[in-house]
Design a protein around this motif. Structure first.
Motif, PDB file in Angstrom:
ATOM      1  N   ILE A 128       0.886  -1.160   0.000  1.00  0.00           N
ATOM      2  CA  ILE A 128       0.000   0.000   0.000  1.00  0.00           C
ATOM      3  C   ILE A 128       0.920   1.205   0.000  1.00  0.00           C
ATOM      4  N   PRO A 129       1.095   1.860  -1.143  1.00  0.00           N
ATOM      5  CA  PRO A 129       2.130   2.889  -1.268  1.00  0.00           C
ATOM      6  C   PRO A 129       1.796   4.165  -0.496  1.00  0.00           C
ATOM      7  N   LEU A 130       2.850   4.916  -0.232  1.00  0.00           N
ATOM      8  CA  LEU A 130       2.672   6.248   0.313  1.00  0.00           C
ATOM      9  C   LEU A 130       1.969   7.095  -0.747  1.00  0.00           C
ATOM     10  N   PRO A 131       1.257   8.134  -0.341  1.00  0.00           N
ATOM     11  CA  PRO A 131       0.598   9.008  -1.325  1.00  0.00           C
ATOM     12  C   PRO A 131       1.614   9.605  -2.309  1.00  0.00           C
ATOM     13  N   GLN A 132       1.172   9.852  -3.510  1.00  0.00           N
ATOM     14  CA  GLN A 132       2.055  10.360  -4.560  1.00  0.00           C
ATOM     15  C   GLN A 132       2.765  11.643  -4.142  1.00  0.00           C
ATOM     16  N   TRP A 133       2.060  12.553  -3.477  1.00  0.00           N
ATOM     17  CA  TRP A 133       2.703  13.813  -3.087  1.00  0.00           C
ATOM     18  C   TRP A 133       3.830  13.571  -2.086  1.00  0.00           C
ATOM     19  N   VAL A 134       3.711  12.529  -1.257  1.00  0.00           N
ATOM     20  CA  VAL A 134       4.788  12.183  -0.323  1.00  0.00           C
ATOM     21  C   VAL A 134       5.961  11.590  -1.103  1.00  0.00           C
ATOM     22  N   LEU A 135       5.660  10.712  -2.066  1.00  0.00           N
ATOM     23  CA  LEU A 135       6.726  10.124  -2.885  1.00  0.00           C
ATOM     24  C   LEU A 135       7.485  11.206  -3.661  1.00  0.00           C
ATOM     25  N   GLU A 136       6.789  12.258  -4.067  1.00  0.00           N
ATOM     26  CA  GLU A 136       7.457  13.379  -4.739  1.00  0.00           C
ATOM     27  C   GLU A 136       8.417  14.083  -3.783  1.00  0.00           C
ATOM     28  N   GLU A 137       8.014  14.222  -2.527  1.00  0.00           N
ATOM     29  CA  GLU A 137       8.906  14.797  -1.513  1.00  0.00           C
ATOM     30  C   GLU A 137      10.114  13.887  -1.300  1.00  0.00           C
ATOM     31  N   VAL A 138       9.893  12.574  -1.322  1.00  0.00           N
ATOM     32  CA  VAL A 138      10.983  11.605  -1.161  1.00  0.00           C
ATOM     33  C   VAL A 138      11.974  11.728  -2.315  1.00  0.00           C
ATOM     34  N   GLU A 139      11.482  11.975  -3.522  1.00  0.00           N
ATOM     35  CA  GLU A 139      12.386  12.160  -4.661  1.00  0.00           C
ATOM     36  C   GLU A 139      13.291  13.365  -4.426  1.00  0.00           C
ATOM     37  N   ARG A 140      12.754  14.415  -3.804  1.00  0.00           N
ATOM     38  CA  ARG A 140      13.547  15.600  -3.511  1.00  0.00           C
ATOM     39  C   ARG A 140      14.497  15.378  -2.328  1.00  0.00           C
ATOM     40  N   ASN A 141      14.065  14.559  -1.373  1.00  0.00           N
ATOM     41  CA  ASN A 141      14.852  14.306  -0.172  1.00  0.00           C
ATOM     42  C   ASN A 141      14.795  12.819   0.162  1.00  0.00           C
ATOM     43  N   PRO A 142      15.671  12.007  -0.421  1.00  0.00           N
ATOM     44  CA  PRO A 142      15.642  10.560  -0.207  1.00  0.00           C
ATOM     45  C   PRO A 142      15.812  10.137   1.251  1.00  0.00           C
ATOM     46  N   ASN A 143      16.350  11.014   2.094  1.00  0.00           N
ATOM     47  CA  ASN A 143      16.532  10.679   3.500  1.00  0.00           C
ATOM     48  C   ASN A 143      15.223  10.647   4.274  1.00  0.00           C
ATOM     49  N   LEU A 144      14.111  10.943   3.632  1.00  0.00           N
ATOM     50  CA  LEU A 144      12.803  10.842   4.294  1.00  0.00           C
ATOM     51  C   LEU A 144      12.404   9.397   4.561  1.00  0.00           C
ATOM     52  N   VAL A 145      13.012   8.463   3.839  1.00  0.00           N
ATOM     53  CA  VAL A 145      12.626   7.055   3.978  1.00  0.00           C
ATOM     54  C   VAL A 145      13.754   6.255   4.612  1.00  0.00           C
ATOM     55  N   TYR A 146      13.400   5.094   5.137  1.00  0.00           N
ATOM     56  CA  TYR A 146      14.373   4.218   5.769  1.00  0.00           C
ATOM     57  C   TYR A 146      15.439   3.789   4.783  1.00  0.00           C
ATOM     58  N   THR A 147      16.645   3.616   5.309  1.00  0.00           N
ATOM     59  CA  THR A 147      17.789   3.216   4.511  1.00  0.00           C
ATOM     60  C   THR A 147      18.550   2.133   5.265  1.00  0.00           C
ATOM     61  N   ASP A 148      18.914   1.060   4.552  1.00  0.00           N
ATOM     62  CA  ASP A 148      19.691   0.005   5.209  1.00  0.00           C
ATOM     63  C   ASP A 148      21.180   0.314   5.083  1.00  0.00           C
ATOM     64  N   LYS A 149      22.027  -0.528   5.700  1.00  0.00           N
ATOM     65  CA  LYS A 149      23.457  -0.224   5.717  1.00  0.00           C
ATOM     66  C   LYS A 149      24.098  -0.289   4.335  1.00  0.00           C
ATOM     67  N   ALA A 150      23.445  -0.940   3.358  1.00  0.00           N
ATOM     68  CA  ALA A 150      23.960  -0.968   1.985  1.00  0.00           C
ATOM     69  C   ALA A 150      23.514   0.266   1.193  1.00  0.00           C
ATOM     70  N   GLY A 151      22.718   1.148   1.819  1.00  0.00           N
ATOM     71  CA  GLY A 151      22.261   2.365   1.153  1.00  0.00           C
ATOM     72  C   GLY A 151      20.958   2.199   0.378  1.00  0.00           C
ATOM     73  N   ARG A 152      20.317   1.031   0.482  1.00  0.00           N
ATOM     74  CA  ARG A 152      19.044   0.818  -0.212  1.00  0.00           C
ATOM     75  C   ARG A 152      17.938   1.553   0.538  1.00  0.00           C
ATOM     76  N   ARG A 153      17.135   2.295  -0.203  1.00  0.00           N
ATOM     77  CA  ARG A 153      16.028   3.073   0.369  1.00  0.00           C
ATOM     78  C   ARG A 153      14.738   2.268   0.277  1.00  0.00           C
ATOM     79  N   ASN A 154      13.933   2.346   1.318  1.00  0.00           N
ATOM     80  CA  ASN A 154      12.644   1.662   1.350  1.00  0.00           C
ATOM     81  C   ASN A 154      11.549   2.723   1.275  1.00  0.00           C
ATOM     82  N   LYS A 155      10.952   2.870   0.110  1.00  0.00           N
ATOM     83  CA  LYS A 155       9.963   3.922  -0.120  1.00  0.00           C
ATOM     84  C   LYS A 155       8.554   3.532   0.327  1.00  0.00           C
ATOM     85  N   GLU A 156       8.447   2.474   1.141  1.00  0.00           N
ATOM     86  CA  GLU A 156       7.145   2.086   1.672  1.00  0.00           C
ATOM     87  C   GLU A 156       6.826   2.802   2.974  1.00  0.00           C
ATOM     88  N   TYR A 157       7.836   3.393   3.608  1.00  0.00           N
ATOM     89  CA  TYR A 157       7.676   3.991   4.928  1.00  0.00           C
ATOM     90  C   TYR A 157       8.441   5.306   5.004  1.00  0.00           C
TER      91      TYR A 157
END
Length: 174
Positions: free
Chosen positions: A8-37
């Motif tokens: 169940i994805p985050l709203p599109q407007w939130v995903l647009e904010e994530v594109e501008r600031n990838p640090n809004l979402v969780y990141t694992d130690k390999a640098g992979r971003r999880n755009k679900e949260y």
């Protein structure tokens, strides 16, 4: 019923904010971003069009209440609010959608975005170890691994030894 592999994805407007600031979402130690949260490190920061995630969520809940007020007690008799598609408190430690986790993997710390690292650093500073915010746990396994594949008695190591160490204690209580 929603399966555990639902997205169940985050709203599109939130995903647009994530594109501008990838640090809004969780990141694992390999640098992979999880755009679900959205990272818990952002909870109180006004990073979503000038509002914090907590403020946005509160507005969403108020809007729901106001929109459906006349149905409460009649059509709507119960509301369940959960942190996962099935209300199972699914945190991002096992991101199935990007292929890095599969059942019954042990999960992985997701504390490598700049906001979570700042939070960890603040907790470390509280015990005189601010440098701990540079990196999260380094020996806690990886998401797709099974507990037994991480070494004999890893579960015992994590829950008996790690909390006894100062860094482990700060990490686990943070």
């Amino acid at each position: 019923m929603i399966s555990l592999s639902s997205c169940i994805p985050l709203p599109q407007w939130v995903l647009e904010e994530v594109e501008r600031n990838p640090n809004l979402v969780y990141t694992d130690k390999a640098g992979r971003r999880n755009k679900e949260y959205i990272s818990l490190g952002c909870d109180t920061l006004p990073l979503l069009k000038g509002r914090s995630p907590i403020q946005v969520y509160a507005e969403y809940m108020r809007s729901f209440r106001d929109t459906f007020r006349d149905m409460f007690g009649k059509v709507i008799v119960e509301i369940q609010v959960g942190m996962g598609p099935c209300g199972e408190l699914r945190y991002p430690s096992y991101p199935e959608s990007n292929g890095t986790w599969r059942f019954p993997g042990i999960g992985e710390f997701q504390c490598y975005d700049k906001y979570m690292k700042a939070s960890l650093r603040a907790c470390g500073e509280a015990v005189g170890k601010g440098e701990w915010g540079r990196d999260g746990p380094s020996d806690s396994g990886s998401g797709g691994r099974w507990l037994l594949s991480e070494g004999r008695n890893m579960g015992h190591r994590l829950w008996q030894i790690l909390p006894q160490l100062v860094f482990g204690n700060v990490t686990c209580s943070w």
